[in-house]
Design a protein around this motif. Structure first.
Motif, short mmCIF file in Angstrom:
data_model
loop_
_atom_site.label_atom_id
_atom_site.label_comp_id
_atom_site.label_asym_id
_atom_site.label_seq_id
_atom_site.Cartn_x
_atom_site.Cartn_y
_atom_site.Cartn_z
N VAL A 104 1.43 -0.90 0.55
CA VAL A 104 0.23 -0.15 0.25
C VAL A 104 0.92 1.96 -0.05
N GLY A 105 2.28 1.41 0.91
CA GLY A 105 2.57 2.04 0.89
C GLY A 105 4.08 2.94 -0.47
N ALA A 106 4.58 1.70 -0.07
CA ALA A 106 5.25 1.83 -1.71
C ALA A 106 5.58 1.58 -2.79
N GLU A 107 3.65 0.85 -2.80
CA GLU A 107 3.48 0.56 -3.85
C GLU A 107 2.24 1.94 -4.63
N TYR A 108 1.39 2.22 -3.68
CA TYR A 108 0.72 3.03 -4.30
C TYR A 108 0.07 4.21 -3.62
N LEU A 109 0.86 4.49 -2.37
CA LEU A 109 0.58 5.84 -1.57
C LEU A 109 2.64 6.66 -2.24
N LEU A 110 3.79 6.27 -1.63
CA LEU A 110 4.65 6.78 -2.16
C LEU A 110 5.06 6.52 -3.46
N LYS A 111 4.66 5.47 -3.87
CA LYS A 111 5.09 5.45 -5.50
C LYS A 111 6.64 5.17 -5.84
N LEU A 112 6.82 5.02 -4.53
CA LEU A 112 8.55 3.83 -4.77
C LEU A 112 8.65 3.26 -5.80
N LEU A 113 7.32 2.18 -6.57
CA LEU A 113 8.14 1.12 -6.63
C LEU A 113 6.58 0.48 -7.67
N PRO A 114 6.40 0.43 -9.22
CA PRO A 114 5.61 -0.06 -9.88
C PRO A 114 4.41 -0.97 -8.98
N ARG A 115 3.43 -0.55 -9.63
CA ARG A 115 1.74 -1.83 -8.63
C ARG A 115 2.31 -2.67 -9.22
N GLY A 116 1.73 -3.65 -8.26
CA GLY A 116 2.19 -5.12 -8.87
C GLY A 116 3.97 -5.72 -8.61
N THR A 117 4.75 -5.04 -8.33
CA THR A 117 6.04 -5.61 -7.61
C THR A 117 5.87 -6.51 -6.88
N HIS A 118 5.24 -6.49 -6.12
CA HIS A 118 4.81 -7.54 -4.70
C HIS A 118 3.81 -7.99 -4.78
N GLU A 119 3.86 -9.45 -4.22
CA GLU A 119 2.10 -9.73 -4.10
C GLU A 119 2.32 -10.36 -2.93
N TYR A 120 1.10 -10.27 -1.82
CA TYR A 120 1.17 -10.69 -0.61
C TYR A 120 1.58 -12.19 -0.39
N ALA A 121 0.41 -12.79 -0.83
CA ALA A 121 1.47 -14.21 -0.47
C ALA A 121 2.31 -14.89 -1.05
N LYS A 122 2.99 -14.14 -1.93
CA LYS A 122 4.53 -14.52 -2.07
C LYS A 122 5.22 -14.44 -0.99
N MET A 123 5.38 -13.23 -0.18
CA MET A 123 5.62 -13.02 0.93
C MET A 123 6.06 -14.02 1.70
N ILE A 124 7.52 -14.17 2.46
CA ILE A 124 8.29 -14.95 3.23
C ILE A 124 8.85 -14.06 5.34
N ARG A 125 7.60 -15.22 5.63
CA ARG A 125 7.70 -15.16 7.28
C ARG A 125 9.00 -15.29 7.43
N PRO A 126 10.03 -14.54 8.09
CA PRO A 126 11.24 -15.07 8.91
C PRO A 126 11.17 -16.73 9.32
N SER A 127 9.89 -17.02 9.82
CA SER A 127 10.31 -18.13 10.46
C SER A 127 10.46 -19.67 9.66
N GLU A 128 9.81 -18.76 8.40
CA GLU A 128 9.11 -19.56 6.98
C GLU A 128 10.73 -19.76 6.45
N LEU A 129 11.45 -18.57 5.84
CA LEU A 129 12.53 -18.95 5.73
C LEU A 129 14.04 -19.59 6.24
N ALA A 130 13.27 -19.43 7.67
CA ALA A 130 14.42 -20.01 8.02
C ALA A 130 14.39 -21.64 7.83
N ARG A 131 13.23 -22.09 7.84
CA ARG A 131 13.24 -24.27 7.80
C ARG A 131 13.37 -23.76 6.98
N TYR A 132 13.42 -23.46 5.40
CA TYR A 132 13.72 -23.68 3.87
C TYR A 132 15.22 -23.82 4.85
#
Length: 239
Positions: free
Chosen positions: A167-195
């Motif tokens: 919301v902030g980086a892509e839509y409000l501040l326009k730091l990144l193009p809209r659609g750069t990130h998908e929420y479902a693909k983000m990775i919790r530190p616990s998940e990355l640690a498990r991988y």
């Protein structure tokens, strides 16, 4: 591209469209240019890059790969975006960057070709863009030499990161193009640690990255709630 390749065609197309702007520090890639010195100093603080064989997985236009080469590393950057790699190669020629090369190959394919070949492997801002991040983590383990370092950075998955990174980086501040990130693909530190543990990597330092929209400044901290970095090592046999 085969159906078994661990890549999302839509993601590749998205970054290919922007490839010509990769080295413009005022473009959509401005955040990468701003955080690059932080990432580089953090990596170099864990392990001296001088004379190391380094692999940058998901190198894009080569911002980090180029900087590591200028620290004295012998760098190979890999990506599956043809256009981004051409931009990286052109920049290396124009800037006369020493000891950097680029290849269009997946981490998994290179792992089968060159196991245990690199002192350092970096995989920054890439895991949240592939269908199977655990497969990339496993490939990074295979690619690094025993005793070598693997560094990851990605985005946490929680309401705060949704608010700040999308919301902030892509839509409000326009730091990144809209659609750069998908929420479902983000990775919790616990998940990355498990991988990492499943791949055989030992966990090391974790750092967060924060941003102040008023001063437009980034810094590293202990807050891993949005962007975070993780250092890992492949253990030496018998230790």
């Amino acid at each position: 591209m085969t159906s078994t390749l661990n890549a999302d065609p839509a993601e590749l197309a998205k970054f290919s469209e922007l490839a010509h702007r990769w080295w413009d520090p005022e473009s959509e890639f401005r955040p990468l240019h701003q955080i690059n010195p932080l990432r580089l100093d953090w990596i170099h603080g864990q392990v001296s890059l001088s004379e190391r064989q380094v692999l940058d997985v998901g190198c894009g236009g080569g911002i980090l790969a180029d900087a590591m080469a200028r620290k004295g590393a012998r760098v190979t950057g890999i990506d599956l975006s043809t256009k981004a790699l051409k931009v990286a190669q052109l920049h290396a020629l124009e800037a006369q960057t020493p000891n950097v090369q680029y290849r269009e190959v997946s981490a998994e394919t290179l792992a089968a070709e060159q196991p245990a070949s690199f002192d350092v492997v970096t995989c920054m801002e890439m895991l949240e863009h592939v269908p199977d991040p655990a497969s990339v983590v496993q490939a990074c383990y295979t690619l690094v030499k025993p005793g070598g370092w693997v560094f990851f950075s990605t985005l946490n998955r929680n309401p705060k990161s949704f608010l700040f990174a999308i919301v902030g980086a892509e839509y409000l501040l326009k730091l990144l193009p809209r659609g750069t990130h998908e929420y479902a693909k983000m990775i919790r530190p616990s998940e990355l640690a498990r991988y990492c543990r499943q791949a055989g990597l030992e966990l090391g330092q974790t750092r967060g990255m924060e941003y102040n929209p008023l001063t437009r400044r980034y810094w590293l901290s202990a807050d891993t709630s949005v962007n975070y970095l993780l250092a890992t090592r492949r253990p030496v046999a018998g230790t």
